[in-house]
Write an enzyme that holds these catalytic residues in place. Structure first.
Site, mmCIF file in Angstrom:
data_model
loop_
_atom_site.group_PDB
_atom_site.id
_atom_site.type_symbol
_atom_site.label_atom_id
_atom_site.label_comp_id
_atom_site.label_asym_id
_atom_site.label_seq_id
_atom_site.Cartn_x
_atom_site.Cartn_y
_atom_site.Cartn_z
ATOM 1 N N HIS A 114 0.824 -1.545 -0.285
ATOM 2 C CA HIS A 114 -0.162 0.069 -0.335
ATOM 3 C C HIS A 114 0.730 1.109 0.271
ATOM 4 C CE1 HIS A 114 -3.305 -2.070 1.875
ATOM 5 N NE2 HIS A 114 -3.206 -2.967 0.579
ATOM 6 N N CYS A 122 4.304 12.965 -7.996
ATOM 7 C CA CYS A 122 3.294 14.016 -8.878
ATOM 8 C C CYS A 122 2.152 12.860 -9.964
ATOM 9 C CB CYS A 122 4.850 14.398 -10.167
ATOM 10 S SG CYS A 122 3.992 15.277 -11.041
ATOM 11 N N GLU A 212 -7.530 -10.283 18.251
ATOM 12 C CA GLU A 212 -9.276 -10.702 17.471
ATOM 13 C C GLU A 212 -8.943 -11.579 16.470
ATOM 14 O OE1 GLU A 212 -11.308 -6.478 16.951
ATOM 15 O OE2 GLU A 212 -10.291 -5.806 18.991
#
Ligand code: BJW
Length: 237
Positions: A114, A122, A212
């Site tokens: 990512h 740019c 979790e």
């Protein structure tokens, strides 16, 4: 598990925001909550649409987060993973994190799915910049020194394609690995969350480390409910 860890040759690790949580980096999701910036859910501010509508606001959000990152350090999970790269014959660290903490802990050749929050690119000519080297104070309108157009954070926002080749490289290693760790990710975002599925389908033993449960928990051969910084160093003992 210790035996598998000791004997494995080809290992792939996928990390998410939870691996940086113990350094003090807020996660996007988890604990029944999700991140919000000025009342805006993160999936709105970190989206391709927001970039079109309000680039200065996007820069403000990323400048704020770089400011937080400047004050923190890699944690025992980052440092354990940096050691693992020299322990296995073939080790691949794939991260969804943009914070650069794996590299700061000493990890080399990290596959960043990512992007990286310390880089800008740019919007027109795609020149890239290291924001630590720009030597200017945080701005809402960074411009390209090559062509004068606006820069944007060099990260992958919702609805955008991943960097060319990054997922392909990770998927290849996922197919080849014999041991796959999924650490500190809610496993909701694709295509990243597909990597453990690829590894498992190809016969790898998959281990999740997360306080979790996630949508990948049922697929994993082993689920270790706990914090990455406490669990990862234990494998080495
Ligand atoms: C601990 C802990 C401790 C706490 N120790 N653990 C297939 C189906 C449906 C949709 C799609 C699909 N394929 C693609 C899509 C669309 C979309 C997507 O996946 N949407 C889903 C949410 C439904 N994907 C994309 O848009 C991607 N692009 C793409 O696929 O292009 C082609 C395409 C486009 C459009 C349609 C179809 C195809 C790009 C995704 C980019 C994600 N970008 C972000 C923002 C980056 C910039 C920024 O930093 O702002 O990346 S979103 C955010 O989520 C960030 C993260 O990398 C990513 C994953 O989050 P992560 O790392 O899992 O963190 P959390 O916070 O979610 O979870 C933390 C976990 O840690 C929790 O589980 C805690 O319990 C745990 N934890 N403390 C260990 N101490």
């Amino acid at each position: 598990m210790r035996k598998r860890f000791a004997e494995a040759r080809r290992v792939l690790v996928l990390t998410g925001a939870g691996v940086s949580a113990e350094s003090g980096v807020p996660t996007f999701r988890g604990g029944g909550q999700s991140a919000v910036w000025k009342g805006m859910p993160f999936d709105k501010i970190s989206s391709a649409g927001m970039l079109e509508r309000n680039l200065p606001e996007v820069w403000e959000w990323f400048n704020y987060r770089r400011g937080v990152l400047e004050t923190i350090e890699p944690n025992p999970a980052h440092r354990a993973l940096a050691r693992w790269q020299d322990r296995f014959e073939d080790f691949t660290l794939v991260t969804q994190n943009v914070d650069g903490l794996h590299q700061r802990a000493g990890s080399r050749s990290v596959v960043e799915l990512h992007g990286n929050i310390w880089r800008a690119r740019c919007r027109a000519c795609r020149a890239k910049y290291d924001l630590r080297e720009r030597g200017e104070s945080a701005s809402r309108t960074y411009t390209c020194t090559e062509c004068g157009n606006y820069l944007r954070p060099d990260v992958v926002l919702f609805g955008e394609m991943l960097p060319v080749g990054a997922f392909e490289r990770a998927a290849l290693k996922a197919r080849e690995c014999e041991l796959c760790f999924v650490i500190g990710t809610s496993a909701l975002v694709y295509p990243a969350a597909g990597l453990p599925e690829i590894a498992s389908a190809a016969g790898a033993y998959t281990v999740e480390v997360n306080p979790e449960p996630t949508p990948l928990s049922d697929l994993c051969d082993e689920v270790i409910n706990g914090k990455a910084g406490e669990i990862l160093p234990l494998f080495e003992s």
